[in-house]
Design an enzyme around this catalytic site. Structure first.
Site, PDB file in Angstrom:
ATOM      1  N   GLU A   1      -0.561  -8.956  -0.828  1.00  0.00           N
ATOM      2  CA  GLU A   1      -1.955  -9.437  -0.527  1.00  0.00           C
ATOM      3  C   GLU A   1      -2.875  -9.368  -1.758  1.00  0.00           C
ATOM      4  O   GLU A   1      -3.830 -10.337  -1.828  1.00  0.00           O
ATOM      5  CB  GLU A   1      -2.547  -8.413   0.481  1.00  0.00           C
ATOM      6  CG  GLU A   1      -2.169  -8.404   1.910  1.00  0.00           C
ATOM      7  CD  GLU A   1      -2.458  -7.230   2.657  1.00  0.00           C
ATOM      8  OE1 GLU A   1      -2.089  -6.206   2.551  1.00  0.00           O
ATOM      9  OE2 GLU A   1      -2.763  -7.589   3.990  1.00  0.00           O
TER      10      GLU A   1
ATOM     11  N   ALA B   1       0.869  -1.131   0.010  1.00  0.00           N
ATOM     12  CA  ALA B   1      -0.034  -0.005  -0.085  1.00  0.00           C
ATOM     13  C   ALA B   1       0.871   1.202  -0.290  1.00  0.00           C
ATOM     14  O   ALA B   1       2.116   1.231   0.553  1.00  0.00           O
ATOM     15  CB  ALA B   1      -1.061  -0.031   1.172  1.00  0.00           C
TER      16      ALA B   1
ATOM     17  N   GLY C   1       0.530  -4.854   0.848  1.00  0.00           N
ATOM     18  CA  GLY C   1      -0.530  -5.013  -0.016  1.00  0.00           C
ATOM     19  C   GLY C   1      -0.087  -5.553  -1.268  1.00  0.00           C
ATOM     20  O   GLY C   1      -1.218  -6.048  -1.871  1.00  0.00           O
TER      21      GLY C   1
ATOM     22  N   GLU D   1       4.685  -4.896   7.172  1.00  0.00           N
ATOM     23  CA  GLU D   1       3.624  -4.147   8.009  1.00  0.00           C
ATOM     24  C   GLU D   1       4.118  -4.003   9.386  1.00  0.00           C
ATOM     25  O   GLU D   1       4.216  -2.796  10.026  1.00  0.00           O
ATOM     26  CB  GLU D   1       2.254  -4.448   8.080  1.00  0.00           C
ATOM     27  CG  GLU D   1       1.522  -4.361   6.887  1.00  0.00           C
ATOM     28  CD  GLU D   1       1.623  -5.469   5.862  1.00  0.00           C
ATOM     29  OE1 GLU D   1       2.322  -6.460   5.983  1.00  0.00           O
ATOM     30  OE2 GLU D   1       0.857  -5.787   4.618  1.00  0.00           O
TER      31      GLU D   1
END
Ligand code: HXC
Length: 258
Positions: free
Chosen positions: A112, A65, A109, A132
């Site tokens: 993911e 992200a 992300g 993270e």
């Protein structure tokens, strides 16, 4: 179709989506999410498109992200906006098959997103991780759940707690990726796999995807009932009659998607 953060190409019945934020190693900001939601919905709705590939660059599938976008967002803001829920409710709602073709970094992300795909084909340069924790947070788009289902508790826990990266060979051994190929062959392999899927009867492709996914959501006995019901439903299709006739008559089938 023209987008700000992705490039979309059609290869016959296969849609190729290339993440295109090279300056940020394809970090997933809100525009990437909006673009991906849009292209996935268009793909699902287009009967001429039968498989889709999402890929990144040689260096990065996606490095996570977008940290610079996330840095100023407060917890209450994220909570009230239910940040990232649309990845689950919309990208993962795609009924037709799609593949992630991963080279380089697939972190946070990015890992993911790759795990949301029906399966991953990895270049030998791929590196998967959920770093993270090193930013003071935890996975927020499914990493802790999908990684654990894919790898089992020991490896998933170790990766989430240490942020260590898993290389492509280990990812294949551990069951995270379907196949590892030389980096130079990644796109060709992903597209030819997607073309093979695109040549399958479309209703059966949707049903096969649905059934494998059901295995993660339900008990074995309920999953087996679901499987029998979908098998029985497919038996009423024109494509079932065509597939079986073509086999008996020793000719290639012609699918109608009915
Ligand atoms: C924003 C990023 C970024 C990211 C890289 N960049 N990753 N920008 N968000 N996730 C930017 C860098 O700031 C830099 O921009 C440019 O991309 C190149 O990156 P470098 O770090 O210079 O490259 P390199 O030295 O090769 O290192 C590559 C890397 C490193 C190891 C992948 O960039 C890295 O650690 N990135 C962060 C990985 C990460 O922590 N991902 C998880 C994010 S959190 P400039 O402008 O400086 O050139 C997450 C949460 C998901 O994903 C769940 C949300 C709820």
């Amino acid at each position: 179709m023209s987008y700000e953060t992705i490039i979309v190409e059609r290869h016959d019945a296969v849609t190729l989506v290339t993440l295109n934020r090279p300056q940020a190693l394809n970090a997933l900001n809100s525009q990437v999410l909006a673009d991906l939601i849009d292209v996935m919905a268009a793909y699902d709705a287009d009967p001429g498109q039968r498989c889709l590939v999402v890929t990144g660059s040689e260096k990065a599938f996606a490095a996570g992200a977008d940290i610079k976008e996330m840095a100023d967002k407060s917890g209450p803001d994220m909570y009230s906006a239910e940040l990232y829920a649309e990845w689950s409710t919309r990208v993962c709602a795609t009924r037709k098959p799609w593949i992630a073709a991963v080279a380089g970094f697939a972190l946070g992300g990015g890992c993911e997103l790759a795990m949301m795909a029906d399966f991953i084909i990895a270049a030998d340069t791929a590196k998967f991780g959920q770093p993270e924790i090193t930013l003071g947070v935890a996975p927020g788009m499914g990493g802790s759940q999908r990684l654990t289902r894919a790898l089992g508790k020991a490896k998933a826990m170790e990766m989430c707690l240490t942020g260590r990266r898993m290389d492509a060979a280990e990812a294949e051994r551990a069951g995270l990726v379907a196949r590892v190929v030389p980096a130079a062959d990644l796109l060709g392999e992903a597209l030819s796999t997607a073309k093979a899927i695109a040549a399958m009867p479309p209703l059966a492709a949707i049903a096969n995807k649905e059934l494998v996914n059901v295995a993660f959501e339900t008990s074995l006995s309920q999953g087996l009932v679901n499987e029998r019901r979908l098998f029985q439903l497919l038996a009423s299709t024109q494509d079932k009659a065509e597939g079986m006739s073509a086999f008996i008559e020793k000719r290639p089938p012609t699918w109608t998607g009915r």
